[in-house]
Design a protein around this motif. Structure first.
Motif, short mmCIF file in Angstrom:
data_model
loop_
_atom_site.label_atom_id
_atom_site.label_comp_id
_atom_site.label_asym_id
_atom_site.label_seq_id
_atom_site.Cartn_x
_atom_site.Cartn_y
_atom_site.Cartn_z
N ALA A 259 0.90 -1.44 -0.02
CA ALA A 259 0.06 0.12 -0.01
C ALA A 259 0.99 1.08 0.10
CB ALA A 259 -0.85 -0.09 1.22
N LYS A 260 2.11 1.18 -0.55
CA LYS A 260 2.70 2.38 -0.65
C LYS A 260 2.48 3.30 -1.75
CE LYS A 260 7.20 -0.12 0.58
NZ LYS A 260 8.56 -0.59 -0.07
N ARG A 261 2.62 4.60 -1.51
CA ARG A 261 1.72 5.56 -2.31
C ARG A 261 2.90 6.31 -3.45
NH1 ARG A 261 -3.24 6.52 -1.61
NH2 ARG A 261 -4.08 5.91 0.34
N LYS A 262 4.09 5.92 -3.20
CA LYS A 262 5.11 6.68 -3.86
C LYS A 262 6.23 5.70 -4.41
CE LYS A 262 4.12 11.31 -2.44
NZ LYS A 262 4.91 12.69 -1.76
N SER A 263 6.09 4.57 -3.99
CA SER A 263 7.31 3.54 -4.42
C SER A 263 6.61 2.09 -4.66
CB SER A 263 7.96 3.47 -2.94
OG SER A 263 9.13 2.58 -3.39
N ILE A 264 7.54 1.25 -5.58
CA ILE A 264 6.96 0.08 -5.89
C ILE A 264 8.02 -0.90 -5.47
CG2 ILE A 264 5.34 0.69 -7.34
CD1 ILE A 264 6.81 0.03 -9.72
N ASP A 265 8.22 -2.06 -5.52
CA ASP A 265 9.25 -3.14 -5.38
C ASP A 265 9.82 -3.03 -6.76
OD1 ASP A 265 8.16 -3.43 -2.96
OD2 ASP A 265 7.34 -5.54 -3.26
N TYR A 266 11.14 -3.88 -6.40
CA TYR A 266 11.76 -4.30 -7.49
C TYR A 266 11.52 -5.85 -7.96
CZ TYR A 266 14.90 -0.17 -6.60
OH TYR A 266 15.30 1.01 -6.54
N PRO A 267 11.61 -6.18 -9.25
CA PRO A 267 12.11 -5.46 -10.29
C PRO A 267 11.11 -4.73 -11.07
CG PRO A 267 11.61 -7.82 -10.97
CD PRO A 267 11.34 -7.45 -9.34
N ALA A 268 9.87 -4.59 -10.68
CA ALA A 268 8.88 -3.61 -11.18
C ALA A 268 9.20 -2.16 -11.46
CB ALA A 268 7.63 -3.87 -10.67
N ARG A 269 10.31 -1.82 -10.28
CA ARG A 269 10.58 -0.29 -10.57
C ARG A 269 11.62 -0.07 -11.61
NH1 ARG A 269 11.89 3.22 -5.06
NH2 ARG A 269 12.70 4.91 -5.90
N TYR A 270 12.34 -1.00 -12.15
CA TYR A 270 13.35 -0.83 -13.35
C TYR A 270 12.45 -0.46 -14.56
CZ TYR A 270 16.40 -3.75 -10.54
OH TYR A 270 17.32 -4.26 -9.43
N SER A 271 12.96 0.72 -15.20
CA SER A 271 12.09 1.21 -16.58
C SER A 271 12.01 0.12 -17.37
CB SER A 271 13.10 2.45 -16.86
OG SER A 271 14.14 2.20 -17.34
N ARG A 281 -13.25 -4.54 -8.57
CA ARG A 281 -14.40 -4.49 -9.28
C ARG A 281 -14.66 -3.18 -9.82
NH1 ARG A 281 -17.46 -9.19 -9.71
NH2 ARG A 281 -16.40 -11.27 -8.46
N SER A 282 -14.54 -2.29 -9.04
CA SER A 282 -14.83 -0.71 -9.21
C SER A 282 -13.88 0.10 -9.86
CB SER A 282 -15.52 -0.04 -8.01
OG SER A 282 -16.50 -0.74 -7.33
N ARG A 283 -12.83 -0.41 -10.45
CA ARG A 283 -11.75 0.28 -11.33
C ARG A 283 -11.09 1.21 -10.22
NH1 ARG A 283 -13.55 2.98 -16.28
NH2 ARG A 283 -14.00 0.79 -16.99
N ARG A 284 -11.32 1.03 -8.94
CA ARG A 284 -10.30 1.79 -8.00
C ARG A 284 -9.16 0.85 -7.53
NH1 ARG A 284 -15.56 2.26 -5.17
NH2 ARG A 284 -15.12 0.42 -3.93
N ILE A 285 -7.91 1.44 -7.25
CA ILE A 285 -6.79 0.95 -7.04
C ILE A 285 -6.97 0.26 -5.72
CG2 ILE A 285 -4.30 1.34 -6.29
CD1 ILE A 285 -4.52 3.75 -8.03
N ALA A 286 -6.72 -1.28 -5.78
CA ALA A 286 -6.80 -1.74 -4.46
C ALA A 286 -6.14 -1.38 -3.17
CB ALA A 286 -6.46 -3.42 -4.91
N SER A 287 -6.77 -1.64 -2.10
CA SER A 287 -6.15 -1.02 -0.67
C SER A 287 -4.87 -1.51 -0.59
CB SER A 287 -7.03 -1.12 0.25
OG SER A 287 -7.14 -2.87 0.41
N PHE A 288 -4.25 -2.72 -1.15
CA PHE A 288 -3.10 -3.38 -0.64
C PHE A 288 -2.10 -2.93 -1.75
CE2 PHE A 288 -5.71 -6.35 -3.04
CZ PHE A 288 -4.85 -6.54 -4.19
N SER A 289 -2.46 -2.36 -2.99
CA SER A 289 -1.37 -2.31 -3.89
C SER A 289 -0.58 -0.92 -3.82
CB SER A 289 -2.35 -2.10 -5.39
OG SER A 289 -1.35 -1.75 -6.49
N ASN A 290 0.68 -1.32 -3.91
CA ASN A 290 1.49 -0.27 -4.43
C ASN A 290 1.29 0.70 -5.54
OD1 ASN A 290 3.03 -1.19 -2.26
ND2 ASN A 290 4.80 -2.02 -3.32
N ARG A 291 1.63 1.94 -5.27
CA ARG A 291 0.90 2.83 -6.50
C ARG A 291 2.11 4.13 -6.66
NH1 ARG A 291 -4.53 3.62 -3.26
NH2 ARG A 291 -3.64 1.65 -2.70
#
Length: 383
Positions: A259-271, A281-291
């Motif tokens: 549920a981080k708001r300004k950071s995500i894990d590696y390797p996803a963080r690599y460009s 289901r409502s197209r909202r960012i899931a509460s647990f998701s990093n974003r």
């Protein structure tokens, strides 16, 4: 480089023993120096069996072995030729998990991203996807027509059978194709190559991931699904991901469940990767998701039903689940536009996404959107 001195130091390290032994990656700056050392190591291991425990990691021009902790000072003489990196552990990105009774049909996430509306023109036919995960249950009826050969990096020489369930769940969302009784995945005619890098407990080392990426590159896979992550940056993993992308492979990675708001894990963080967050289901960012700005695309990741061990089905939540939706979508795209490069695919995904919704139900145009396969394919046809 003093190859003899390198081998002597390496043998001394391997002979030292002690309680504070950890796995390390020894990576060379120059490929030719690595090749020279690799050839010398092979000969030396005949006379010195301990050297046989050193594992080659050709994708990053290195070796993997056990060394005493904090080896930098002891290896200082070679710092101009190589670097040392601790081989860290990495974990799956699934937040919740429970069994469900499933009859038949298309899971809500597959419908939400409009995959069924694309099946008249593409089903992902002949697109090969490497799923680096816990393996796959080859006996699951929903995956019978979707699975090809893979590799087991946990118990080498054995088939990549799933003893955890996570990998089978990921494979089902991507490519399940049981119309009569089970589920249908996003790209039901795509082909899964299971790369078992994670053990029973859903844990792996960075070196296992690198070896899995190496296998995918050598076997000319089109897409790599990586539903896992860690908080620490790894130069070796970055190098492996970069090599895969340069080989034309789209690397899809989950952002993490903290549920981080300004950071995500590696390797996803690599460009070089396509970083995926999760929506509900409502197209909202899931509460647990990093974003945040590092995320490239969102996809359904909350309460996702898919295949499980022993012909069963489980409902799971996590950015892992979102990532498998995106991998399936890219398979649909590549089946009709095979010449697209990874960066072109990422740009198309971002440009054609639907705006996510905030918790007060407002459309958010400031954050990356949720994948829309119909818009994705329509835009791709124009290019």
């Amino acid at each position: 480089m003093d190859v003899t001195g390198f081998l002597q130091l390496l043998q001394s390290e391997l002979s030292s023993g002690g309680p504070d032994i950890r796995p390390y990656l020894i990576c060379f700056h120059q490929p030719d120096v690595y090749e020279h050392c690799r050839e010398a190591l092979r000969y030396a291991s005949i006379e010195h069996p301990r050297l046989g425990a050193v594992r080659e990691e050709p994708l990053v021009y290195g070796f993997r072995c056990m060394l005493l902790a904090h080896p930098e000072d002891r290896w200082q003489a070679f710092q101009g030729d190589l670097r040392l990196e601790e081989d860290l552990q990495i974990s799956m990105h699934a937040a919740t998990n429970k069994p469900v009774n499933w009859q038949r049909g298309i899971p809500w996430g597959v419908r939400k991203i409009k995959a069924p509306q694309a099946w008249s023109s593409t089903t992902g036919h002949r697109i090969h996807i490497g799923v680096i995960d816990t393996g796959v249950d080859y006996r699951h009826p929903d995956l019978r027509h979707s699975l090809l050969s893979g590799i087991n990096l946990v118990q080498r020489g054995l088939p990549p059978n799933d003893d955890n369930g996570h990998g089978t769940h990921i494979a089902g969302t991507i490519a399940a194709s049981n119309q009569m009784y089970g589920i249908i995945g996003v790209a039901p005619r795509s082909l899964i190559h299971p790369v078992k890098a994670f053990d029973l407990n859903g844990s792996a080392f960075v070196s296992d991931i690198i070896a899995g990426i190496d296998w995918c590159v050598r076997n000319k896979i089109h897409i790599i699904n990586m539903s896992f992550g860690m908080r620490s940056r790894s130069k070796s993993l970055l190098q492996a991901v970069t090599n895969a992308t340069n080989a034309g492979i789209s690397v899809v990675a989950s952002s993490g469940n903290d549920a981080k708001r300004k950071s995500i894990d590696y390797p996803a963080r690599y460009s070089q990767t396509i970083a995926v967050g999760a929506t509900d289901r409502s197209r909202r960012i899931a509460s647990f998701s990093n974003r945040g700005s590092y995320v490239d695309i969102y996809a359904p990741g909350e309460k996702i039903v898919s295949s499980w061990l022993k012909n069963k089905y489980h409902e799971m939540s996590g950015t892992s689940m979102a990532t498998s939706h995106v991998s399936g979508a890219i398979a649909l795209l590549l089946a009709i536009k095979p010449g697209l490069k990874p960066q072109e695919i990422k740009a198309l995904l971002k440009r054609t996404a639907n705006a996510t919704r905030s918790r007060n139900n407002r459309r958010s145009t400031q954050t990356p959107g949720e994948i829309d396969i119909v818009r994705l394919l329509r835009e791709a046809e124009k290019s």
